[in-house]
Design a protein around this motif. Structure first.
Motif, PDB file in Angstrom:
ATOM      1  N   ALA A  57      35.390  57.691  37.571  1.00  0.00           N
ATOM      2  CA  ALA A  57      37.082  56.890  38.371  1.00  0.00           C
ATOM      3  C   ALA A  57      37.165  55.725  38.376  1.00  0.00           C
ATOM      4  N   ALA A  58      38.214  54.709  38.129  1.00  0.00           N
ATOM      5  CA  ALA A  58      38.799  53.578  36.955  1.00  0.00           C
ATOM      6  C   ALA A  58      39.254  51.943  38.489  1.00  0.00           C
ATOM      7  N   VAL A  59      37.926  52.048  38.614  1.00  0.00           N
ATOM      8  CA  VAL A  59      37.089  51.611  39.509  1.00  0.00           C
ATOM      9  C   VAL A  59      36.507  49.872  38.573  1.00  0.00           C
ATOM     10  N   HIS A  60      37.448  48.797  39.353  1.00  0.00           N
ATOM     11  CA  HIS A  60      36.765  47.487  38.874  1.00  0.00           C
ATOM     12  C   HIS A  60      35.140  47.175  39.399  1.00  0.00           C
ATOM     13  N   MET A  61      34.476  46.700  39.254  1.00  0.00           N
ATOM     14  CA  MET A  61      33.023  47.203  39.801  1.00  0.00           C
ATOM     15  C   MET A  61      32.094  46.299  39.646  1.00  0.00           C
ATOM     16  N   ALA A  62      31.952  45.265  40.589  1.00  0.00           N
ATOM     17  CA  ALA A  62      30.848  43.843  40.508  1.00  0.00           C
ATOM     18  C   ALA A  62      29.600  44.077  41.656  1.00  0.00           C
ATOM     19  N   ALA A  63      28.923  43.254  40.843  1.00  0.00           N
ATOM     20  CA  ALA A  63      27.562  42.779  41.471  1.00  0.00           C
ATOM     21  C   ALA A  63      27.806  41.003  42.183  1.00  0.00           C
ATOM     22  N   SER A  64      28.472  40.566  42.760  1.00  0.00           N
ATOM     23  CA  SER A  64      27.716  39.320  43.111  1.00  0.00           C
ATOM     24  C   SER A  64      27.623  38.382  44.018  1.00  0.00           C
ATOM     25  N   THR A  65      27.527  37.276  44.566  1.00  0.00           N
ATOM     26  CA  THR A  65      27.490  37.261  46.321  1.00  0.00           C
ATOM     27  C   THR A  65      28.373  35.991  46.138  1.00  0.00           C
ATOM     28  N   HIS A  66      29.091  35.340  45.017  1.00  0.00           N
ATOM     29  CA  HIS A  66      29.805  33.992  44.898  1.00  0.00           C
ATOM     30  C   HIS A  66      31.191  34.474  45.490  1.00  0.00           C
ATOM     31  N   VAL A  67      31.291  33.469  46.350  1.00  0.00           N
ATOM     32  CA  VAL A  67      32.997  33.661  46.755  1.00  0.00           C
ATOM     33  C   VAL A  67      34.099  33.327  45.555  1.00  0.00           C
ATOM     34  N   GLY A  68      33.562  32.006  45.519  1.00  0.00           N
ATOM     35  CA  GLY A  68      34.503  31.638  44.114  1.00  0.00           C
ATOM     36  C   GLY A  68      34.375  32.494  43.209  1.00  0.00           C
ATOM     37  N   HIS A  69      33.657  33.017  42.264  1.00  0.00           N
ATOM     38  CA  HIS A  69      33.735  33.315  41.101  1.00  0.00           C
ATOM     39  C   HIS A  69      34.468  34.801  41.538  1.00  0.00           C
ATOM     40  N   ILE A  70      33.976  35.338  42.849  1.00  0.00           N
ATOM     41  CA  ILE A  70      34.690  36.831  42.559  1.00  0.00           C
ATOM     42  C   ILE A  70      36.448  36.580  42.841  1.00  0.00           C
ATOM     43  N   ILE A  71      36.669  35.152  43.800  1.00  0.00           N
ATOM     44  CA  ILE A  71      38.336  35.529  43.704  1.00  0.00           C
ATOM     45  C   ILE A  71      38.291  35.201  42.650  1.00  0.00           C
ATOM     46  N   ASN A  72      37.930  34.289  42.125  1.00  0.00           N
ATOM     47  CA  ASN A  72      38.655  33.759  39.954  1.00  0.00           C
ATOM     48  C   ASN A  72      39.262  35.232  39.261  1.00  0.00           C
ATOM     49  N   ALA A  73      38.011  35.893  39.730  1.00  0.00           N
ATOM     50  CA  ALA A  73      37.867  36.943  38.653  1.00  0.00           C
ATOM     51  C   ALA A  73      39.101  38.246  39.389  1.00  0.00           C
ATOM     52  N   LEU A  74      38.806  38.404  40.296  1.00  0.00           N
ATOM     53  CA  LEU A  74      40.013  39.098  41.146  1.00  0.00           C
ATOM     54  C   LEU A  74      40.617  38.724  40.485  1.00  0.00           C
ATOM     55  N   GLU A  75      41.354  37.808  40.320  1.00  0.00           N
ATOM     56  CA  GLU A  75      43.071  37.107  39.780  1.00  0.00           C
ATOM     57  C   GLU A  75      43.617  37.103  38.210  1.00  0.00           C
ATOM     58  N   LEU A 114      46.322  44.734  41.733  1.00  0.00           N
ATOM     59  CA  LEU A 114      44.998  44.663  42.140  1.00  0.00           C
ATOM     60  C   LEU A 114      45.447  45.133  43.674  1.00  0.00           C
ATOM     61  N   ALA A 115      45.189  46.166  44.440  1.00  0.00           N
ATOM     62  CA  ALA A 115      46.072  46.581  45.358  1.00  0.00           C
ATOM     63  C   ALA A 115      44.649  46.839  46.696  1.00  0.00           C
ATOM     64  N   LEU A 116      43.539  47.124  46.418  1.00  0.00           N
ATOM     65  CA  LEU A 116      42.420  46.916  47.002  1.00  0.00           C
ATOM     66  C   LEU A 116      41.676  46.615  46.798  1.00  0.00           C
ATOM     67  N   VAL A 117      40.718  45.766  47.157  1.00  0.00           N
ATOM     68  CA  VAL A 117      39.278  44.914  47.154  1.00  0.00           C
ATOM     69  C   VAL A 117      38.293  45.080  48.469  1.00  0.00           C
ATOM     70  N   ILE A 118      37.142  45.613  48.033  1.00  0.00           N
ATOM     71  CA  ILE A 118      36.320  46.591  49.230  1.00  0.00           C
ATOM     72  C   ILE A 118      34.545  45.109  48.666  1.00  0.00           C
TER      73      ILE A 118
END
Ligand code: TYD
Ligand code: MG
Length: 453
Positions: free
Chosen positions: A142-160, A165-169
């Motif tokens: 499946a073409a899912v973007h995976m990441a392992a992180s706990t840093h909210v700021g970094h995650i949101i930057n990367a998501l942008e 983007l339609a869905l983030v878990i």
């Protein structure tokens, strides 16, 4: 320079106090205040943007078109969400550790990745572990973007950076931390601040965010209740460890009905949908045994037939045992009292055990009549009529009160081959004669429990 603020935050209700004390002034919980340090960055105060009003009718079709729901094709999940995920919404999925939240959500993103751009962020598992799980679930292509992180700021930057983007878990919100707070991940302030960041990004960008939340021993979501207020929908994933089935239940849903359930079964290769749960729960039902009765229940909008079992044994105790598993003990006592006073069926000097087969819990008062049928059958040691279902609420006068969804219940019973239905006389008898007149199931409307005896 950043200023440090020391606050003592109740880990149950989320109230902040300026001084430590043993007991939270707000919710009264003992020993739940934890010191949390907040570093307020200079100039980090949000500047209020302008507010403006527009007529309701002017909120145009563009916005409505954007509201087209994301449908995963996992029907049990889509139904619980009210027919798919609404863009820009935030959903909280709670559940005991190990119940299968990560499994469910990985299967969900894998299914949705075929039609939309999806991301999965884990703060609990390394990428290699996620990959192993995906192998096991056979979704590793499946073409899912995976990441392992706990840093909210970094995650949101990367998501942008991810286009369309339609869905983030986010698995799980208790592992996430924002930089501006000094306190550890999982504390009330961190959970609240991290959730707020994800919610803001969802509303701004229009993608769906699903937050996984852990459940404490007491069965509430860890962290403050405010989390439940902040999100658009709260789903609980529950089940008994010793059984394979899992139930996804909606507790709050701004875009659909609550009390809707989705039933899954946990297999070696992940969760599979159970399209006909009644058949699952009735699989071991034996008809000719006294003390069992079938309850035609409704969970949300979907019918669910369950077996209620009662056992009566001589008691050697001064006050005989009354034990109910999967049902309310007080209601059991009430029904026994009604049977004794209104129908002359005594249960004195007898221990009584009531069980909902399959380990399910019911809280519909409509189960009263089925419980009464099981109890009468057990007390008289005679099986109930073959192929019967029961539903109806019992009042203290011994009357049977009508409940909603009569038609749905009857249809499900008919579908599963039941031939008799005992239930309350519906409030509008004329209309009901028409509706049930040609059904192949024989209906026995009751006014009083005594009629059933
Ligand atoms: P998991 O999704 O990790 O639970 P949670 O995220 O809610 O903590 O599920 C873990 C359990 O599910 C684990 O006990 C093993 C079981 N499991 C299966 O039975 N089959 C499977 O295919 C998978 C992936 C897990
Ligand atoms: Mg998990």
């Amino acid at each position: 320079m950043a200023k440090l603020n020391h606050l003592f935050v109740c880990q149950d209700c989320g109230t902040s106090h300026s001084k430590w004390s043993g007991r939270c002034d707000d919710c009264g919980a003992w020993n739940r205040l934890v010191e949390e340090t907040v570093r307020s960055k200079p100039g980090s105060k949000k500047i209020q943007t302008e507010a403006f009003f527009s007529p309701l009718s002017a909120i145009d079709e563009d916005i409505l078109r954007q509201q087209k729901r994301l449908v995963s094709g996992i029907e049990e999940f889509d139904r619980v969400c009210g027919g798919g995920l609404v863009p820009g919404s935030v959903i909280l999925v709670g559940g005991d550790p190990g119940i299968g939240k990560s499994t469910l959500l990985l299967q969900l993103v894998a299914a949705l990745s075929a039609v939309a751009n999806c991301a999965y962020v884990s703060g609990e598992e390394a990428l290699s572990q996620l990959r192993l799980r995906a192998d096991r679930l056979q979704v590793n292509k499946a073409a899912v973007h995976m990441a392992a992180s706990t840093h909210v700021g970094h995650i949101i930057n990367a998501l942008e950076q991810l286009p369309n983007l339609a869905l983030v878990i986010v698995d799980s919100i208790q592992t996430m931390a924002v930089e501006s707070l000094e306190s550890a991940a999982g504390t009330v302030s961190q959970v609240r601040a991290s959730a707020q960041e994800f919610i803001t990004s969802a509303k701004k960008k229009g993608h769906v965010v699903i937050l996984v939340g852990h459940v404490t021993k007491e069965g509430v979501l860890a962290g403050p209740r405010v989390l439940e207020h902040m999100v658009d929908a709260v789903l609980y994933f529950e089940g008994e460890r010793n059984y394979d089935y899992r139930i996804l239940r909606s507790i709050k849903n701004r875009f659909g009905a609550t009390d809707e359930i989705g039933v899954f079964s946990m297999e070696n290769q992940g969760l599979t949908e159970v399209k006909n749960p009644s058949a699952l729960f009735l699989a071991n039902h034996q008809q000719e045994v006294s003390g069992t009765a079938i309850f035609a229940g409704v969970e949300g909008t979907r019918p669910l037939l369950l077996e209620i079992q009662a056992l009566v044994a001589p008691s050697y105790l001064a006050s005989p045992r009354r034990t109910a598993v999967g049902w309310d003990n007080n209601r059991l006592s009430m029904i026994l009292a009604v049977l004794e006073s209104r129908c002359g069926i005594s249960s004195a000097n007898r221990d009584i055990y009531l069980n909902v087969a399959g380990g399910l819990k019911i809280n519909e008062p409509a189960a009263d009549l089925a419980v009464a049928a099981a109890l009468i059958s057990a007390l008289k040691n005679r099986p109930v009529p073959v192929g019967s279902v029961y539903f109806g609420e019992i009042g203290l006068a011994g009357e049977v009160r009508s409940v909603n969804h009569t038609e749905i219940r009857l249809k499900e019973a008919e579908k599963l081959g039941f031939s008799n239905a005992f239930f309350a006389v519906p409030r509008t008898p004329k209309k009901n004669k028409q509706t049930f007149g040609d059904a192949s199931i024989q209906v026995h409307p009751l006014r009083y429990v005594l009629e059933m005896v």
